[in-house]
Motif scaffolding. Structure first.
Motif, PDB file in Angstrom:
ATOM      1  N   GLU A  45     -85.695  25.957-105.797  1.00 24.57           N
ATOM      2  CA  GLU A  45     -86.872  25.907-106.665  1.00 24.57           C
ATOM      3  C   GLU A  45     -87.192  27.240-107.329  1.00 24.57           C
ATOM      4  O   GLU A  45     -87.935  27.297-108.307  1.00 24.57           O
ATOM      5  CB  GLU A  45     -88.086  25.410-105.887  1.00 24.57           C
ATOM      6  N   LEU A  67     -84.635  21.612-112.066  1.00 24.43           N
ATOM      7  CA  LEU A  67     -86.051  21.804-111.768  1.00 24.43           C
ATOM      8  C   LEU A  67     -86.883  20.596-112.216  1.00 24.43           C
ATOM      9  O   LEU A  67     -87.878  20.241-111.575  1.00 24.43           O
ATOM     10  CB  LEU A  67     -86.553  23.081-112.436  1.00 24.43           C
ATOM     11  N   LEU A  70     -86.355  17.994-109.637  1.00 29.13           N
ATOM     12  CA  LEU A  70     -87.116  18.393-108.453  1.00 29.13           C
ATOM     13  C   LEU A  70     -88.599  18.073-108.638  1.00 29.13           C
ATOM     14  O   LEU A  70     -89.261  17.567-107.715  1.00 29.13           O
ATOM     15  CB  LEU A  70     -86.919  19.888-108.207  1.00 29.13           C
TER      16      LEU A  70
END
Length: 387
Positions: A45, A67, A70
């Motif tokens: 992250e 990202l 995520l």
């Protein structure tokens, strides 16, 4: 194998520090690309990337896509078309002319069979295994992800909640192991379809260096960069010790007979005889001729040394047949005009790689076809009857 190891180490570190991460995997390539299906990159992250899915041209956008996946906490399939020279995201005039499918999977640390844990299982086996990634070329559909690992000993890790699909996948995994090649499938039912990438994860190369001199240290260090498993054996404790060799090496101090008993020798084991002790090398060669066929036995030294070895073996009633002789490489290495220990190590490793993959070893500029030959990159259609 080294790249997978590094990905797993980065995964462990992210897990221990509470950082979420995403695994990006190339699951299909049509045309030319720098990396082939099975190339992976772990992104945490904070944006730290481990591994690679290209030569660098895709990583920037792949970081953003990672990202994004995520943030949404769901798998995504992204298509990169490097044949489109107007694509400013990838970069113009790459000249690869390939269409690359990349699967992005947020990692659930609580799942003991998440994609990285499956990679770890594949890494820890000495047998071939098959890693299965399920995805859908219709991007808006559910992307199942990397969910199954089949080992050569019939063991299965992971799960698939669709019984008929699982049975067909299991059958195609057995096919992959039998044919020793990765493959692709499209499973079609009345209501939907799903694509599958069956990645053959081969046995790691096991390099056994017989001899623990300074030149052996350089050879071991360079082989470690390739991610090979390395064993070093010598009768001299002053030479064969952990302080002189990289930590991953198995170091054995023993006479030839006992040394071989301590080794796990399989079809992917290669030997390099370089003790600079004629009698020790001869004793090891005699023992190796009694083993199951090995793909490669290299002997450091001039051709007259090898001829003398054959003569000494013949005096003991041992006559290697043509098949055994074809696997002995003496003098060792490719003709690179090598002089220094590092150059000699490069020559040896290049020859081993050439033998193991069955390559011509010619210049790539002389190759008429593409560098990477996809024997079967087509999605073979499989009809599911009861779904």
């Amino acid at each position: 194998m080294r790249e997978i190891e590094n990905i797993f180490l980065a995964y462990k570190k992210a897990k221990s520090t509470g950082l979420d991460c995403v695994l990006a995997t190339v699951v299909h390539v049509e045309g030319s690309a720098y990396r082939r299906p099975g190339a992976r990159m772990l992104v945490d992250e904070q944006g730290l990337m481990t591994g690679a899915i290209s030569g660098g041209c895709l990583e920037g956008d792949a970081l953003r896509k990672s990202l994004h996946a995520l943030h949404q906490n769901r798998n995504k399939l992204i298509t990169y078309d490097t044949s489109d020279e107007t694509d400013a995201v990838i970069g113009a005039q790459l000249g690869c002319n390939g269409i690359i499918q990349v699967l992005f999977e947020p990692i659930d640390y609580s799942n003991p069979t998440n994609p990285v844990e499956l990679l770890k299982e594949a890494l820890e086996t000495n047998d071939e295994s098959v890693l299965v990634s399920l995805f859908n070329l219709q991007k808006r559909q559910h992307q199942m992800g990397t969910c199954l690992l089949f080992k050569d000993n019939q063991k299965t890790i992971g799960e698939c909640k669709h019984p008929e699909l699982y049975q067909r996948i299991k059958s195609d995994a057995r096919f992959t192991l039998a044919e020793h090649t990765s493959c692709f499938r499209t499973y079609l039912s009345k209501e939907s379809e799903v694509q599958a990438f069956f990645q053959l994860v081969p046995q790691p190369v096991h390099l056994v260096i017989v001899g623990a001199g300074n030149d052996a240290r350089i050879l071991a260090s360079m082989a470690d960069c390739l991610g090979w498993n390395i064993s070093v054996t010598d009768g001299r404790a002053t030479h064969a010790n952990k302080e002189r060799f990289i930590g991953a090496c198995q170091v054995i101090v023993s006479e030839p007979e006992k040394a071989l008993e301590s080794l796990d020798i399989n079809a992917n084991t290669v030997f390099v005889l370089m003790t600079h002790n004629y009698k020790y090398d001869l004793a090891v060669l005699e023992l190796l001729l009694l083993k199951e066929p090995l793909p490669y036995i290299g002997i450091l030294g001039p051709k007259k040394k090898y001829h003398r070895m054959l003569e000494d073996l013949a005096s003991k009633g041992i006559h290697p047949n043509s098949k055994q002789k074809s696997r002995i490489y003496a003098p060792i290495g490719l003709d690179l005009h090598s002089e220094t220990p590092a150059e000699i190590a490069l020559s040896i490793l290049s020859e081993i790689q050439k033998v193991l993959v069955g390559s011509s070893g010619d210049h790539l500029k002389n190759k008429k076809e593409r560098i990477h030959i996809d024997e079967d990159n087509e999605f073979r259609l499989v009809q599911l009857e009861n779904s």
